[in-house]
Design an enzyme around this catalytic site. Structure first.
Site, PDB file in Angstrom:
ATOM      1  N   SER A 132      53.502  14.102  28.523  1.00  0.00           N
ATOM      2  CA  SER A 132      52.277  14.351  29.286  1.00  0.00           C
ATOM      3  C   SER A 132      51.163  14.641  28.297  1.00  0.00           C
ATOM      4  O   SER A 132      51.420  15.056  27.154  1.00  0.00           O
ATOM      5  CB  SER A 132      52.483  15.572  30.191  1.00  0.00           C
ATOM      6  OG  SER A 132      51.256  16.021  30.732  1.00  0.00           O
ATOM      7  N   TYR A 145      55.070  24.288  32.588  1.00  0.00           N
ATOM      8  CA  TYR A 145      54.954  22.827  32.376  1.00  0.00           C
ATOM      9  C   TYR A 145      54.463  22.522  30.967  1.00  0.00           C
ATOM     10  O   TYR A 145      55.017  21.667  30.265  1.00  0.00           O
ATOM     11  CB  TYR A 145      53.988  22.263  33.427  1.00  0.00           C
ATOM     12  CG  TYR A 145      53.892  20.759  33.489  1.00  0.00           C
ATOM     13  CD1 TYR A 145      54.760  20.016  34.297  1.00  0.00           C
ATOM     14  CD2 TYR A 145      52.913  20.064  32.782  1.00  0.00           C
ATOM     15  CE1 TYR A 145      54.659  18.635  34.384  1.00  0.00           C
ATOM     16  CE2 TYR A 145      52.809  18.684  32.861  1.00  0.00           C
ATOM     17  CZ  TYR A 145      53.678  17.976  33.667  1.00  0.00           C
ATOM     18  OH  TYR A 145      53.582  16.605  33.752  1.00  0.00           O
TER      19      TYR A 145
END
Ligand code: NAD
Length: 250
Positions: A132, A145
């Site tokens: 990501s 995350y």
């Protein structure tokens, strides 16, 4: 291009993973789908892609070990399954932290450690992580995350070095915001955490990060994954490819 290659794509019943599975299958790979979801819809996907399915819950190491034993040797491993939770760190539920670390990070360790011996035996392999933009930069309220994705980048660099002389590459793909259920589902919590409307979250939080002001398309992420599986990418390992509309250029 991928005839005679077997590919496991984790979290491929939806979103980016499904787009990657479609791209690999279209090039002749034998694809193994994994993920949660409606069993009839998954059966239809298997038929569409000529794929098989293993529904292991990747938060459970024992289930991962069973899946890897059941599916046998694979040539391509795409560690893609992931989840998100948005909350200030002092309110972040510990069980959500554990779940995100288990799914977004530890699952990739377990699939990788169990896939590598078969790849080494063949002298060929491709390991790709859907990381990501959050493997490179942070956003508030996403502590678990961001921690997991930064760790995936470090893990991928480490295994790239370990496997470099075995014909096995390991790389991260780091998308910015891609319009999938994972992004759609975080909008209500982000509205609560930031005291914003849906439109404000869309424009001032999500697309504000991306100079293109466009969501990235799952198919474009899949095209990059497909490239990394090809022979022309044999010299690319330990890399982290941004596909984020310019987000991390700022
Ligand atoms: P998604 O919600 O559409 O797909 C997630 C997939 O993971 C689904 O197939 C789901 O069934 C599966 N999954 C969830 N829990 C699971 C479990 N316990 N065991 C097995 N499978 C499980 O999300 P997406 O946006 O396609 O995300 C895919 C990956 O891309 C994730 O790692 C995510 O962090 C990453 N990513 C997404 C974006 C984005 O903007 N959508 C951006 C950067 C990175």
């Amino acid at each position: 291009m991928l005839k005679n290659k077997r590919a496991l794509v984790t979290g491929s019943t939806s979103g980016i993973g499904l787009a990657i599975a479609r791209a690999l299958a279209a090039e002749g790979a034998e694809v193994i789908l994994n993920g949660l979801g409606d069993q009839d819809e998954i059966a239809a996907l298997c038929e569409e892609l000529g794929a098989t399915y293993n529904g292991a819950n990747l938060m459970e190491p024992a289930a991962i070990a069973q899946m890897m034993a059941d599916i046998g040797t694979i040539d391509i491993l795409v560690n893609n399954a992931g989840m998100q939770h948005v909350a200030p760190v002092e309110d972040f539920p510990p069980e959500k932290w554990d779940a995100i670390i288990a799914l977004n990070l530890s699952a990739a360790f377990h699939t990788t450690r169990l896939a590598v011996p078969g790849m080494k035996a063949k002298g060929w392999g491709r390991i790709i992580a859907t990381a990501s933009a959050h493997s490179l930069t942070a956003s508030p309220f996403k502590s678990a995350y961001v921690a997991a994705k930064h760790a995936m980048a470090g893990f991928t660099k480490t295994i790239a070095l370990e496997l470099a002389t075995h014909g096995i590459t390991a790389n991260c793909i780091s998308p910015g915001y891609v319009w999938t259920p994972l992004v759609e589902n975080q909008i209500p919590d982000t509205m609560a955490a930031r005291g914003m409307t849906r439109e404000q979250v869309m424009n001032d939080v999500l697309l504000a990060k991306q100079p293109t002001k466009q969501f990235v398309l799952p198919e474009d992420v899949a095209a990059l994954a497909l490239f990394l599986c090809g022979d022309a990418a044999r010299g690319i390992t330990g890399a982290n490819y941004s596909i984020d509309g310019g987000w991390t250029a700022e």
